[in-house]
Design a protein around this motif. Structure first.
Motif, PDB file in Angstrom:
ATOM      1  N   ASP A  46       0.870  -1.175   0.000  1.00 54.88           N
ATOM      2  CA  ASP A  46       0.000   0.000   0.000  1.00 54.88           C
ATOM      3  C   ASP A  46       0.910   1.230   0.000  1.00 54.88           C
ATOM      4  O   ASP A  46       1.507   1.577   1.023  1.00 54.88           O
ATOM      5  CB  ASP A  46      -0.897  -0.014   1.227  1.00 54.88           C
ATOM      6  CG  ASP A  46      -1.815   1.220   1.318  1.00 54.88           C
ATOM      7  OD1 ASP A  46      -1.668   2.123   0.461  1.00 54.88           O
ATOM      8  OD2 ASP A  46      -2.662   1.264   2.221  1.00 54.88           O
ATOM      9  N   THR A  47       1.046   1.870  -1.174  1.00 55.61           N
ATOM     10  CA  THR A  47       1.940   3.030  -1.298  1.00 55.61           C
ATOM     11  C   THR A  47       1.145   4.333  -1.490  1.00 55.61           C
ATOM     12  O   THR A  47       1.658   5.320  -2.032  1.00 55.61           O
ATOM     13  CB  THR A  47       2.896   2.833  -2.494  1.00 55.61           C
ATOM     14  OG1 THR A  47       2.128   2.629  -3.691  1.00 55.61           O
ATOM     15  CG2 THR A  47       3.812   1.629  -2.275  1.00 55.61           C
ATOM     16  N   GLY A  48      -0.102   4.294  -1.039  1.00 56.64           N
ATOM     17  CA  GLY A  48      -0.926   5.493  -1.147  1.00 56.64           C
ATOM     18  C   GLY A  48      -0.355   6.668  -0.355  1.00 56.64           C
ATOM     19  O   GLY A  48       0.323   6.479   0.658  1.00 56.64           O
ATOM     20  N   ALA A  49      -0.647   7.890  -0.826  1.00 56.61           N
ATOM     21  CA  ALA A  49      -0.135   9.106  -0.181  1.00 56.61           C
ATOM     22  C   ALA A  49      -1.022   9.494   0.994  1.00 56.61           C
ATOM     23  O   ALA A  49      -2.248   9.589   0.856  1.00 56.61           O
ATOM     24  CB  ALA A  49      -0.068  10.234  -1.194  1.00 56.61           C
ATOM     25  N   TYR A  50      -0.419   9.712   2.154  1.00 49.02           N
ATOM     26  CA  TYR A  50      -1.137  10.101   3.365  1.00 49.02           C
ATOM     27  C   TYR A  50      -0.718  11.502   3.825  1.00 49.02           C
ATOM     28  O   TYR A  50      -0.762  11.820   5.006  1.00 49.02           O
ATOM     29  CB  TYR A  50      -0.876   9.078   4.476  1.00 49.02           C
ATOM     30  CG  TYR A  50      -1.656   7.794   4.290  1.00 49.02           C
ATOM     31  CD1 TYR A  50      -2.835   7.559   4.993  1.00 49.02           C
ATOM     32  CD2 TYR A  50      -1.213   6.828   3.380  1.00 49.02           C
ATOM     33  CE1 TYR A  50      -3.550   6.393   4.799  1.00 49.02           C
ATOM     34  CE2 TYR A  50      -1.926   5.664   3.183  1.00 49.02           C
ATOM     35  CZ  TYR A  50      -3.103   5.437   3.898  1.00 49.02           C
ATOM     36  OH  TYR A  50      -3.810   4.272   3.702  1.00 49.02           O
ATOM     37  N   GLY A  51      -0.306  12.330   2.891  1.00 48.45           N
ATOM     38  CA  GLY A  51       0.095  13.692   3.239  1.00 48.45           C
ATOM     39  C   GLY A  51       1.462  13.777   3.873  1.00 48.45           C
ATOM     40  O   GLY A  51       1.815  14.802   4.448  1.00 48.45           O
ATOM     41  N   VAL A  52       2.218  12.661   3.786  1.00 51.80           N
ATOM     42  CA  VAL A  52       3.573  12.634   4.334  1.00 51.80           C
ATOM     43  C   VAL A  52       4.497  12.083   3.256  1.00 51.80           C
ATOM     44  O   VAL A  52       4.064  11.610   2.196  1.00 51.80           O
ATOM     45  CB  VAL A  52       3.643  11.763   5.601  1.00 51.80           C
ATOM     46  CG1 VAL A  52       2.814  12.371   6.730  1.00 51.80           C
ATOM     47  CG2 VAL A  52       3.174  10.328   5.304  1.00 51.80           C
ATOM     48  N   ILE A  53       5.816  12.135   3.519  1.00 51.13           N
ATOM     49  CA  ILE A  53       6.753  11.642   2.522  1.00 51.13           C
ATOM     50  C   ILE A  53       7.092  10.167   2.720  1.00 51.13           C
ATOM     51  O   ILE A  53       7.872   9.597   1.960  1.00 51.13           O
ATOM     52  CB  ILE A  53       8.049  12.483   2.516  1.00 51.13           C
ATOM     53  CG1 ILE A  53       8.796  12.326   3.850  1.00 51.13           C
ATOM     54  CG2 ILE A  53       7.745  13.941   2.196  1.00 51.13           C
ATOM     55  CD1 ILE A  53      10.182  12.963   3.819  1.00 51.13           C
ATOM     56  N   ASP A  54       6.534   9.534   3.729  1.00 54.68           N
ATOM     57  CA  ASP A  54       6.784   8.120   3.977  1.00 54.68           C
ATOM     58  C   ASP A  54       6.212   7.276   2.836  1.00 54.68           C
ATOM     59  O   ASP A  54       5.100   7.497   2.370  1.00 54.68           O
ATOM     60  CB  ASP A  54       6.159   7.707   5.304  1.00 54.68           C
ATOM     61  CG  ASP A  54       6.671   8.553   6.448  1.00 54.68           C
ATOM     62  OD1 ASP A  54       6.115   9.663   6.642  1.00 54.68           O
ATOM     63  OD2 ASP A  54       7.629   8.122   7.108  1.00 54.68           O
ATOM     64  N   ALA A  55       6.967   6.271   2.410  1.00 56.51           N
ATOM     65  CA  ALA A  55       6.635   5.534   1.181  1.00 56.51           C
ATOM     66  C   ALA A  55       5.621   4.419   1.379  1.00 56.51           C
ATOM     67  O   ALA A  55       4.817   4.143   0.488  1.00 56.51           O
ATOM     68  CB  ALA A  55       7.913   4.953   0.571  1.00 56.51           C
ATOM     69  N   LEU A  56       5.645   3.740   2.536  1.00 56.80           N
ATOM     70  CA  LEU A  56       4.851   2.512   2.682  1.00 56.80           C
ATOM     71  C   LEU A  56       3.883   2.622   3.848  1.00 56.80           C
ATOM     72  O   LEU A  56       4.277   2.900   4.969  1.00 56.80           O
ATOM     73  CB  LEU A  56       5.786   1.309   2.902  1.00 56.80           C
ATOM     74  CG  LEU A  56       5.128  -0.055   3.044  1.00 56.80           C
ATOM     75  CD1 LEU A  56       4.438  -0.446   1.730  1.00 56.80           C
ATOM     76  CD2 LEU A  56       6.156  -1.111   3.432  1.00 56.80           C
ATOM     77  N   LYS A  57       2.591   2.370   3.571  1.00 57.84           N
ATOM     78  CA  LYS A  57       1.585   2.373   4.618  1.00 57.84           C
ATOM     79  C   LYS A  57       1.314   0.968   5.126  1.00 57.84           C
ATOM     80  O   LYS A  57       1.081   0.735   6.311  1.00 57.84           O
ATOM     81  CB  LYS A  57       0.274   2.977   4.059  1.00 57.84           C
ATOM     82  CG  LYS A  57      -0.950   2.789   4.951  1.00 57.84           C
ATOM     83  CD  LYS A  57      -0.767   3.461   6.309  1.00 57.84           C
ATOM     84  CE  LYS A  57      -2.054   3.401   7.122  1.00 57.84           C
ATOM     85  NZ  LYS A  57      -2.420   2.007   7.485  1.00 57.84           N
ATOM     86  N   ASP A  58       1.317  -0.022   4.218  1.00 58.64           N
ATOM     87  CA  ASP A  58       0.990  -1.393   4.631  1.00 58.64           C
ATOM     88  C   ASP A  58       1.574  -2.361   3.609  1.00 58.64           C
ATOM     89  O   ASP A  58       1.749  -2.034   2.435  1.00 58.64           O
ATOM     90  CB  ASP A  58      -0.526  -1.569   4.710  1.00 58.64           C
ATOM     91  CG  ASP A  58      -0.919  -2.930   5.301  1.00 58.64           C
ATOM     92  OD1 ASP A  58      -0.145  -3.448   6.142  1.00 58.64           O
ATOM     93  OD2 ASP A  58      -1.962  -3.477   4.904  1.00 58.64           O
TER      94      ASP A  58
END
Length: 396
Positions: A46-58
């Motif tokens: 899960d590489t969706g954008a969450y308003g941060v520069i972090d690449a991986l959500k899950d």
């Protein structure tokens, strides 16, 4: 802790499955040279954008398979399991030479009846190579003697056989390529001091032969199968079997497959043959485990090295001249039956040369290496075939 161990404590066993994916016990344990028995997972990110520069959500595992790679020396008994996995067919035959003429043409798959003895069997291979004529028959009833009239039930062809090795102690195992995409599958076991595991629905993906002067003939193979599972208790059991040194190997080349029997030995230093089955998995919805495996296109290539003392093979490449090849390993130090030897024979009826190279070092004898590809031969209806002679009288 008590489970630390070196790789020599690891064992690999396999058994051919009656129903693909339904695990069976190991029927052969292979003393590996090296090898791996490992899970090979595929993940989805899960590489969706969450308003941060972090690449991986899950990250989630979405597919689980097992990759099995191992190498071993060729032995006269367990090698049959590898050849069956490679070609998809295996028949345990008596080999009957035909010293005289054949009337008509025998048909592979027909029933052969021997006069007087009334023995019957199914013809699985018919070789007519130069002056050598051989019938390979799977016995159905009675005992073939090889010295009586043989009649084909469908073709009506007839011939009188010659003396054969005792069918009670020697068999020629024939491995024709099955023209399907659902070759035999295996349950493969891994055993070591940490614990045992197994993978079902294992299909061979590749098989490489390597024969080098001064060493044993060896192979390396790769299987792919379903995810690892904890098996019922398996006890690795090894039996004495006959090996094949390069000193037992002979290489033959001829302009046509029919000329291999009369061909002279070509002196070579090493040879490799690479078989690719291009196995692929199918994964249906509803699970991370795959549903099945299939073999796809069958490819054969290789190379051999010899002294550069003539331009014969180089010119074959330049002129696109094709050749038939045979590699024969016959352990003449061991006698089975009355006068037979454990033997592996690989025939490639039609090969084209892909590349030529030679050594150039000032202080070394100049050698040449020829790379080739095996082609499907419409005359013999095959790209490659294999024979294995041993004292195993049951089919693989």
């Amino acid at each position: 802790m008590a489970n630390e161990h070196i790789g020599r404590k690891q064992s690999i066993g396999l058994g051919v499955e009656t129903t693909s994916g339904t695990a069976v016990s190991a029927s052969a344990w292979i003393p590996k040279i090296d090898g791996e028995f490992t899970p090979a997972n595929t993940t989805a990110d899960d590489t969706g954008a969450y308003g941060v520069i972090d690449a991986l959500k899950d990250q989630q595992t979405v597919k689980t398979i097992t990759a099995i790679d191992f190498s071993a020396f060729f032995r006269d008994v367990y090698s049959g399991h590898l050849f069956k996995a490679l070609f998809g067919n295996a028949y345990s035959c008596v080999r009957i030479p035909i010293p005289g003429s054949i009337t008509g043409t025998f048909t592979v798959g027909e029933t052969i009846t021997e006069t007087t003895s009334s023995a019957t069997g199914t013809l699985r291979r018919a070789d007519v190579l130069g002056t050598s004529k051989l019938l390979f028959i799977v016995p159905l009833s009675g005992t073939f003697t090889g010295s009586l009239l043989l009649t084909g039930g469908t073709s009506g062809a007839t011939a009188t056989g010659g003396a054969i090795e005792s069918p009670a102690s020697v068999r020629s195992h024939v491995f024709p390529l099955a023209n399907t995409n659902t070759h035999n599958t295996y349950t493969i076991y891994g055993s070591d001091p940490v614990g045992d595991s197994r993978a079902a629905y294992c299909m061979m993906d590749s098989f490489d032969m390597d024969i080098v002067s001064g060493d044993y003939a060896k192979f390396k193979t790769k299987f792919v199968g379903k995810k690892l599972a904890a098996p019922s208790a398996q006890t690795p059991t090894y039996t004495a079997q006959n090996g094949f040194l390069a000193k037992f190997a002979n290489f033959y080349a001829a302009s046509a497959y029919s000329g291999l029997d009369a061909a002279s030995v070509t002196s070579i230093k090493s040879a490799k043959i690479n078989f690719k089955k291009n196995a692929i998995d199918f994964q249906a919805w509803g699970a991370t485990d795959v549903s099945s495996f299939f073999n796809r296109q069958f490819e054969v290539s290789g190379e051999f090295t010899l002294l550069y003392n003539a331009t014969t093979f180089r010119d074959y490449m330049l002129a696109s001249t094709k050749q038939a090849f045979r590699i024969k390993l016959a352990n003449t130090d061991v006698t089975i039956g009355s006068a037979a030897n454990p033997t592996i024979q690989i025939d490639l009826p039609l090969c084209s040369f892909k590349e030529f190279k030679r050594t150039t070092s000032n202080n070394d004898i100049v050698e040449q290496t020829l790379m080739f590809k095996a082609e499907y031969d419409v005359t013999t209806l095959m790209t490659a075939n294999c024979l294995l002679q041993n004292s195993t009288t049951t089919a693989y």
